[in-house]
Design a protein around this motif. Structure first.
Motif, PDB file in Angstrom:
ATOM      1  N   THR A  91      10.616 -17.599 -12.403  1.00  0.00           N
ATOM      2  CA  THR A  91       9.934 -18.539 -11.514  1.00  0.00           C
ATOM      3  C   THR A  91      10.394 -19.968 -11.788  1.00  0.00           C
ATOM      4  N   ASP A  92      10.594 -20.310 -13.070  1.00  0.00           N
ATOM      5  CA  ASP A  92      11.107 -21.640 -13.415  1.00  0.00           C
ATOM      6  C   ASP A  92      12.502 -21.836 -12.837  1.00  0.00           C
ATOM      7  N   GLN A  93      13.317 -20.794 -12.931  1.00  0.00           N
ATOM      8  CA  GLN A  93      14.668 -20.837 -12.360  1.00  0.00           C
ATOM      9  C   GLN A  93      14.577 -21.043 -10.837  1.00  0.00           C
ATOM     10  N   TRP A  94      13.656 -20.339 -10.199  1.00  0.00           N
ATOM     11  CA  TRP A  94      13.407 -20.451  -8.754  1.00  0.00           C
ATOM     12  C   TRP A  94      13.004 -21.874  -8.380  1.00  0.00           C
ATOM     13  N   ASN A  95      12.052 -22.433  -9.113  1.00  0.00           N
ATOM     14  CA  ASN A  95      11.573 -23.786  -8.822  1.00  0.00           C
ATOM     15  C   ASN A  95      12.665 -24.827  -9.036  1.00  0.00           C
ATOM     16  N   GLN A  96      13.498 -24.590 -10.024  1.00  0.00           N
ATOM     17  CA  GLN A  96      14.596 -25.518 -10.289  1.00  0.00           C
ATOM     18  C   GLN A  96      15.585 -25.531  -9.118  1.00  0.00           C
ATOM     19  N   VAL A  97      15.864 -24.344  -8.578  1.00  0.00           N
ATOM     20  CA  VAL A  97      16.768 -24.247  -7.426  1.00  0.00           C
ATOM     21  C   VAL A  97      16.160 -24.968  -6.221  1.00  0.00           C
ATOM     22  N   LEU A  98      14.872 -24.740  -5.965  1.00  0.00           N
ATOM     23  CA  LEU A  98      14.206 -25.413  -4.849  1.00  0.00           C
ATOM     24  C   LEU A  98      14.267 -26.925  -5.011  1.00  0.00           C
ATOM     25  N   ASN A  99      14.048 -27.394  -6.227  1.00  0.00           N
ATOM     26  CA  ASN A  99      14.063 -28.833  -6.502  1.00  0.00           C
ATOM     27  C   ASN A  99      15.453 -29.419  -6.294  1.00  0.00           C
ATOM     28  N   GLN A 100      16.471 -28.728  -6.805  1.00  0.00           N
ATOM     29  CA  GLN A 100      17.846 -29.233  -6.676  1.00  0.00           C
ATOM     30  C   GLN A 100      18.304 -29.290  -5.225  1.00  0.00           C
ATOM     31  N   LEU A 101      17.814 -28.349  -4.410  1.00  0.00           N
ATOM     32  CA  LEU A 101      18.219 -28.299  -3.005  1.00  0.00           C
ATOM     33  C   LEU A 101      17.246 -29.045  -2.098  1.00  0.00           C
ATOM     34  N   LYS A 142       0.823  -1.216   0.000  1.00  0.00           N
ATOM     35  CA  LYS A 142       0.000   0.000   0.000  1.00  0.00           C
ATOM     36  C   LYS A 142       0.852   1.259   0.000  1.00  0.00           C
ATOM     37  N   ILE A 143       1.967   1.215   0.709  1.00  0.00           N
ATOM     38  CA  ILE A 143       2.762   2.429   0.899  1.00  0.00           C
ATOM     39  C   ILE A 143       3.912   2.566  -0.100  1.00  0.00           C
ATOM     40  N   HIS A 144       4.564   1.460  -0.450  1.00  0.00           N
ATOM     41  CA  HIS A 144       5.842   1.572  -1.151  1.00  0.00           C
ATOM     42  C   HIS A 144       5.924   0.881  -2.511  1.00  0.00           C
ATOM     43  N   LEU A 145       5.239  -0.226  -2.690  1.00  0.00           N
ATOM     44  CA  LEU A 145       5.461  -1.038  -3.883  1.00  0.00           C
ATOM     45  C   LEU A 145       4.345  -0.889  -4.907  1.00  0.00           C
ATOM     46  N   ASP A 146       4.683  -1.181  -6.159  1.00  0.00           N
ATOM     47  CA  ASP A 146       3.708  -1.197  -7.250  1.00  0.00           C
ATOM     48  C   ASP A 146       3.705  -2.588  -7.878  1.00  0.00           C
ATOM     49  N   GLU A 147       2.722  -2.836  -8.715  1.00  0.00           N
ATOM     50  CA  GLU A 147       2.695  -4.101  -9.435  1.00  0.00           C
ATOM     51  C   GLU A 147       3.895  -4.203 -10.368  1.00  0.00           C
ATOM     52  N   SER A 148       4.366  -5.425 -10.516  1.00  0.00           N
ATOM     53  CA  SER A 148       5.511  -5.643 -11.398  1.00  0.00           C
ATOM     54  C   SER A 148       5.160  -5.305 -12.841  1.00  0.00           C
ATOM     55  N   LYS A 149       6.130  -4.714 -13.523  1.00  0.00           N
ATOM     56  CA  LYS A 149       5.947  -4.377 -14.937  1.00  0.00           C
ATOM     57  C   LYS A 149       6.665  -5.369 -15.852  1.00  0.00           C
ATOM     58  N   LEU A 150       7.221  -6.428 -15.260  1.00  0.00           N
ATOM     59  CA  LEU A 150       7.870  -7.453 -16.063  1.00  0.00           C
ATOM     60  C   LEU A 150       6.820  -8.225 -16.852  1.00  0.00           C
ATOM     61  N   SER A 151       7.201  -8.647 -18.040  1.00  0.00           N
ATOM     62  CA  SER A 151       6.266  -9.430 -18.863  1.00  0.00           C
ATOM     63  C   SER A 151       6.014 -10.781 -18.211  1.00  0.00           C
ATOM     64  N   ASN A 152       4.894 -11.393 -18.584  1.00  0.00           N
ATOM     65  CA  ASN A 152       4.562 -12.709 -18.046  1.00  0.00           C
ATOM     66  C   ASN A 152       5.632 -13.735 -18.390  1.00  0.00           C
ATOM     67  N   GLU A 153       6.203 -13.605 -19.596  1.00  0.00           N
ATOM     68  CA  GLU A 153       7.241 -14.534 -20.027  1.00  0.00           C
ATOM     69  C   GLU A 153       8.488 -14.387 -19.144  1.00  0.00           C
ATOM     70  N   ARG A 154       8.827 -13.129 -18.818  1.00  0.00           N
ATOM     71  CA  ARG A 154      10.005 -12.883 -17.989  1.00  0.00           C
ATOM     72  C   ARG A 154       9.782 -13.430 -16.576  1.00  0.00           C
ATOM     73  N   GLN A 155       8.615 -13.177 -16.025  1.00  0.00           N
ATOM     74  CA  GLN A 155       8.310 -13.688 -14.692  1.00  0.00           C
ATOM     75  C   GLN A 155       8.310 -15.214 -14.664  1.00  0.00           C
ATOM     76  N   LYS A 156       7.786 -15.821 -15.729  1.00  0.00           N
ATOM     77  CA  LYS A 156       7.744 -17.280 -15.783  1.00  0.00           C
ATOM     78  C   LYS A 156       9.150 -17.856 -15.837  1.00  0.00           C
ATOM     79  N   ALA A 157      10.036 -17.222 -16.617  1.00  0.00           N
ATOM     80  CA  ALA A 157      11.407 -17.713 -16.726  1.00  0.00           C
ATOM     81  C   ALA A 157      12.116 -17.669 -15.371  1.00  0.00           C
TER      82      ALA A 157
END
Length: 338
Positions: free
Chosen positions: A161-171, A144-159
């Motif tokens: 997030t996939d990298q994030w999930n891969q790290v979680l899986n490997q660890l 409410k005070i400081h942040l705005d919605e991300s302006k990254l494209s859906n494709e960029r966010q998905k890429a």
């Protein structure tokens, strides 16, 4: 028989009357100035308010009526000696000097040793529902005070997030315990974690590490380290305990409930300690090594963030407590020596 003038106040009522107390060897009797008998008690049954320098000592009857002397210096002969000890201590200069020495030491011990130690034991017992609600409240305030919605494209966010999930899986980190969210923050690149495992990264830090995604991974692992070690909840419990300590010391215990209810805001406004940052750093170093990556990636992330913040920090002091990365150069060296 001794006489003392004052005010007779009825218990539970907004009604009082000028009166006189008549004090004998065995009892105390209260009469109005018109001679009307109001109340009386035996000396051994008399109850009194605390003796505080500069304030009158009230005579309190069993029905909660009370007599308040006009003279704030007057003390009842029926008072027990133990009831006057606090007043005597306050009037004794040596006691005051000792208190001035001991109280700061007591506060330091509580804040730096006792409260942090207690939070280590308490945090694992806090229900997951409380952690989730606290995190949700904190993010709502920050959004409410400081942040705005991300302006990254859906494709960029998905890429990412996939990298994030891969790290979680490997660890072998439970994916249901960690959530990645994107936000935009105009004042500069940043990332932070909430106690429930939510990790927030800004568009700006994504752009800062766009040419080298593994640098972003090192930052994400640092934030996961905060969640793994429950730093957010430890910080919140320490904040509440410290506030309650001061409320009790300065006589505002009724406000302690407001402190507890405002824990989310307290968490948002507080900075992780040096020890917590170092612990999260070490977690990131170990996990990077487990992934076959070098902790040098974290050093590079710190260098990039430091350079970016040198430009952006004057625009928003909020970075001070949201980022809270003290002695960046020291942390860079630790990463390279790990």
């Amino acid at each position: 028989m001794k006489q003392i003038t004052g005010m007779y106040q009825w218990g539970g009522e907004a009604r009082s009357l000028a009166a006189t107390a008549f004090i004998s060897d065995d009892h105390i009797s209260i009469q109005s100035n018109e001679g009307e008998h109001l109340n009386q008690c035996l000396n051994e049954q008399a109850k009194f308010s605390d003796a505080i320098p500069g304030l009158p000592v009230d005579l309190i009857f069993n029905n909660n009526d009370r007599f308040i002397p006009d003279n704030p210096q007057f003390r009842w002969s029926a008072q027990k000696s133990g009831q006057r000890i606090p007043e005597l201590l306050e009037r004794n200069w040596l006691t005051v000097v000792i208190a001035l020495i001991l109280v700061p030491g007591f506060v330091w011990l509580m804040i730096n040793k006792v409260i942090p130690g207690a939070s280590e034991a308490v945090v694992p017992l806090i229900p997951d529902r409380v952690v989730a609600e606290l995190s949700e409240q904190t993010l709502a305030v920050i959004d409410k005070i400081h942040l705005d919605e991300s302006k990254l494209s859906n494709e960029r966010q998905k890429a990412i997030t996939d990298q994030w999930n891969q790290v979680l899986n490997q660890l072998a980190l439970p994916p249901d315990q960690y959530t990645l969210k994107f936000r935009s923050f105009s004042a500069g690149p940043n990332a932070f974690a909430l106690p429930d495992g939510t990790v927030i990264i800004t568009d700006q830090i994504v752009e800062l590490t766009a040419d080298k995604p593994d640098v972003l991974t090192s930052v994400l692992l640092h934030e996961i380290g905060h969640v793994h070690h429950q730093h957010g909840m430890k910080l919140a419990t320490q904040s509440v305990a410290t506030s309650v300590l001061f409320a009790m010391m300065f006589g505002d215990i009724e406000g302690a409930g407001e402190v507890v209810l405002g824990t989310g805001t307290a968490l948002m406004q507080s900075a992780f300690s040096r020890d917590m940052e170092s612990e999260a750093d070490t977690y990131a170093f170990k996990q990077l090594t487990a992934l076959g990556m070098s902790p040098e990636l974290f050093a590079e992330a710190m260098e990039r963030l430091q350079q970016a913040h040198e430009t952006d920090l004057p625009e928003s002091e909020w970075l001070d407590y949201l980022s809270s990365h003290p002695d960046t150069q020291e942390r860079i060296e630790r990463a390279r020596q790990f």
